[in-house]
Design a protein around this motif. Structure first.
Motif, mmCIF file in Angstrom:
data_model
loop_
_atom_site.group_PDB
_atom_site.id
_atom_site.type_symbol
_atom_site.label_atom_id
_atom_site.label_comp_id
_atom_site.label_asym_id
_atom_site.label_seq_id
_atom_site.Cartn_x
_atom_site.Cartn_y
_atom_site.Cartn_z
ATOM 1 N N ILE A 76 0.822 -1.225 0.000
ATOM 2 C CA ILE A 76 0.000 0.000 0.000
ATOM 3 C C ILE A 76 0.854 1.272 0.000
ATOM 4 O O ILE A 76 0.504 2.262 -0.624
ATOM 5 C CB ILE A 76 -0.967 0.009 1.214
ATOM 6 N N ASN A 77 1.959 1.268 0.748
ATOM 7 C CA ASN A 77 2.848 2.437 0.831
ATOM 8 C C ASN A 77 2.140 3.661 1.420
ATOM 9 O O ASN A 77 2.295 4.784 0.957
ATOM 10 C CB ASN A 77 3.432 2.772 -0.554
ATOM 11 N N ALA A 78 1.346 3.426 2.476
ATOM 12 C CA ALA A 78 0.557 4.519 3.060
ATOM 13 C C ALA A 78 1.364 5.396 4.007
ATOM 14 O O ALA A 78 1.053 6.571 4.175
ATOM 15 C CB ALA A 78 -0.654 3.945 3.795
ATOM 16 N N TYR A 79 2.364 4.841 4.668
ATOM 17 C CA TYR A 79 3.077 5.563 5.725
ATOM 18 C C TYR A 79 4.367 6.204 5.223
ATOM 19 O O TYR A 79 5.090 5.625 4.419
ATOM 20 C CB TYR A 79 3.437 4.606 6.873
ATOM 21 N N ASN A 134 -8.005 -1.829 -5.227
ATOM 22 C CA ASN A 134 -7.396 -2.235 -6.497
ATOM 23 C C ASN A 134 -6.029 -1.572 -6.553
ATOM 24 O O ASN A 134 -5.935 -0.352 -6.713
ATOM 25 C CB ASN A 134 -8.270 -1.799 -7.674
ATOM 26 N N LEU A 135 -4.980 -2.368 -6.393
ATOM 27 C CA LEU A 135 -3.627 -1.823 -6.237
ATOM 28 C C LEU A 135 -3.112 -1.103 -7.477
ATOM 29 O O LEU A 135 -2.077 -0.446 -7.431
ATOM 30 C CB LEU A 135 -2.660 -2.935 -5.829
ATOM 31 N N ASP A 178 -9.314 -6.916 0.113
ATOM 32 C CA ASP A 178 -8.743 -8.254 0.354
ATOM 33 C C ASP A 178 -7.653 -8.242 1.429
ATOM 34 O O ASP A 178 -7.572 -9.163 2.253
ATOM 35 C CB ASP A 178 -8.156 -8.832 -0.946
ATOM 36 N N LEU A 179 -6.829 -7.185 1.439
ATOM 37 C CA LEU A 179 -5.740 -7.130 2.419
ATOM 38 C C LEU A 179 -6.268 -7.000 3.838
ATOM 39 O O LEU A 179 -5.584 -7.343 4.795
ATOM 40 C CB LEU A 179 -4.798 -5.949 2.116
ATOM 41 N N LEU A 180 -7.487 -6.506 3.982
ATOM 42 C CA LEU A 180 -8.114 -6.391 5.297
ATOM 43 C C LEU A 180 -8.854 -7.688 5.644
ATOM 44 O O LEU A 180 -8.781 -8.170 6.784
ATOM 45 C CB LEU A 180 -9.072 -5.200 5.321
ATOM 46 N N VAL A 181 -9.510 -8.261 4.659
ATOM 47 C CA VAL A 181 -10.207 -9.530 4.877
ATOM 48 C C VAL A 181 -9.231 -10.608 5.348
ATOM 49 O O VAL A 181 -9.519 -11.415 6.232
ATOM 50 C CB VAL A 181 -10.916 -10.005 3.567
#
Length: 473
Positions: free
Chosen positions: A43-46, A149-150, A468-471
């Protein structure tokens, strides 16, 4: 301690468990941090994760709660904040090269308030460089990916906040909004985003993009989470001369879900023109779900909206270029190409252009005020298009290729020009991507749009779907 699957839960679910000591802030923080670190590669969120500090803060929160000193809904809740919000003794980069080593010696007012509420800070989340863009495709730190969707953008400029909340690597977050930077990623990531009334929340200690358009606000999983976060950060601040000294509402307490006799305004000529057909269908169905609960719909006319895009662009370009003028003269190559071009464009409008834009702004405020004499709130799509592919400057609008930026900020700018509160709530999916419905209210009318948003949220528009990454967390 065995996992209780706390990742992905809303603050409104977690807070009672923490208060009753059924969940400890430490175990919650550990789960969130582990999940953040596990998903970060995708994800590269941080920008930076404060692992050690977060555990230390969580232990302190746990101790306070054990001793009967529970501070409220956000006590012990782990959250990351956007990287243009100053945090004492921590690097705040604005996701830029120029400020990559900048360390503030004080906390932003919103950070001080969150610390006082017992929030556990997990780190700084990524943003479009200097908050001047809507893709979060950052040339210095890489693109943030949309958890649904990445291949798609998460929206911006608060794309790290949106993606982190959506994927569960932050329970909630703070974003900033100058031309939609809270609401765009909230819509794109299927979360709730609130740009409150200009002057309702202090911007002291938040790096500006455009002084007269900037807002700081909540990005959360649910409407109640947003209400609770606003409750903490709202209020007059003598350090910010743009804040207004009016009483802070009981935002959480005023959420009843009762929308009987609520009058919803619909402005067809602007907010339902040139909209993706599936998005339009979902938003109209969302309005109908409020009507089914007793609300009424009335069409309104806001004629000055046809000039709003121009006025917003002239204002934001001019103010942003003034802020970065010195660096543009001395180190232009240190800006990303996309925002450097915008700062160069911002040098072009004349004083006449700028002042004419402010006259449009004044008339637009008048038109909205007239509309709110007849309706309680306004409803419209948050975005007229779906998030596009990372790296693409074009979006699809009913089979036509259209400019991404022009279209993605089209329904955003009026809220910033007028300073009126605007809430984005998820209202379903199109092509596997979340769609947002935007609710706007009169000045300091956050309680009304939060309550309407909550009433709609109770119809379960996302049908409990998760990325999906959370599921698989």
């Amino acid at each position: 301690m065995l996992s209780k699957n706390l990742v992905g839960k809303a603050v409104e679910e977690l807070a009672p468990l923490i208060e009753k000591k059924e969940v400890s802030p430490v175990e919650l923080t550990e789960e969130i941090l582990n999940h953040a670190e596990a998903t970060e590669g995708k994800i590269n969120a941080y920008m930076e994760i404060y692992h050690e500090d977060a555990i230390k803060d969580a232990k302190k929160a746990e101790e306070e709660i054990a001793n009967g000193n529970y501070r409220g809904m956000y006590h012990g809740i782990p959250m990351g904040i956007k990287d243009n919000v100053y945090f004492k003794d921590k690097v705040t980069t604005m996701s830029s090269k120029i400020h990559k080593d900048f360390v503030s010696d004080y906390d932003a007012t919103v950070v001080a308030k969150l610390k006082n509420a017992g929030v556990v800070f997990t780190g700084k989340v990524s943003m479009h460089e200097y908050a001047w863009g809507i893709t979060n495709n950052n040339p210095h730190y890489g693109a943030v990916k949309n958890p649904w969707n990445l291949e798609k953008i998460p929206g911006g400029s608060s794309g790290g906040s949106g993606a982190a909340v959506a994927v569960g690597s932050s329970v909630a977050s703070l974003g900033t909004d100058t031309a939609g930077s809270i609401r765009i990623p909230s819509s794109a990531n299927g979360i709730v985003g609130l740009k409150q009334t200009f002057g309702r929340v202090s911007k002291y200690g938040v790096y500006p993009l455009a002084w007269s358009l900037d807002h700081v606000g909540p990005m959360t999983r649910t409407v109640k989470d947003a209400a609770g976060l606003l409750q903490i950060i709202a209020g007059f601040d003598p350090n910010d001369p743009t804040t207004v000294d009016v009483p802070v509402d009981d935002y959480v307490g005023k959420i009843t879900g009762d929308v009987k006799d609520l009058v919803i305004g619909v402005e067809e000529d602007y907010y339902f023109k040139e909209v993706d057909s599936e998005i339009e269908k979902l938003v109209r169905a969302g309005i109908q779900k409020l009507v089914d609960q007793g609300a009424k719909v009335q069409e309104v006319k806001i004629p000055t909206l046809k000039y709003a895009e121009w006025a917003e662009l002239i204002t934001s370009l001019s103010e942003a270029s003034a802020i970065h003028h010195s660096d543009m003269l001395t180190r232009p190559d240190d800006f990303g190409h996309d925002i450097r071009m915008l700062f160069e464009l911002g040098e072009l409008p004349s004083a006449v252009d700028f002042l004419q834009a402010q006259q449009v702004r004044r008339q637009l405020k008048h038109d909205f005020r007239r509309a709110f004499e007849h309706v309680d709130i306004l409803a419209m799509p948050t975005l007229p298009i779906l998030p596009n592919d990372i790296g693409d400057d074009w979006a699809d609008l009913n089979g036509k290729k259209v400019d991404l930026i022009d279209n993605i900020i089209r329904f955003m700018g009026p809220g910033n020009l007028t300073g009126l509160p605007a809430l984005s709530v998820p209202c379903g999916f199109s092509q596997g991507l979340p769609v947002g419905m935007q609710l706007m209210g009169p000045a300091f009318g956050e309680a009304a749009i939060l309550n309407a948003g909550y009433a709609f949220e109770q119809t379960n528009p996302l049908e409990n779907r998760k990325p999906d990454l959370l599921v698989n967390a």
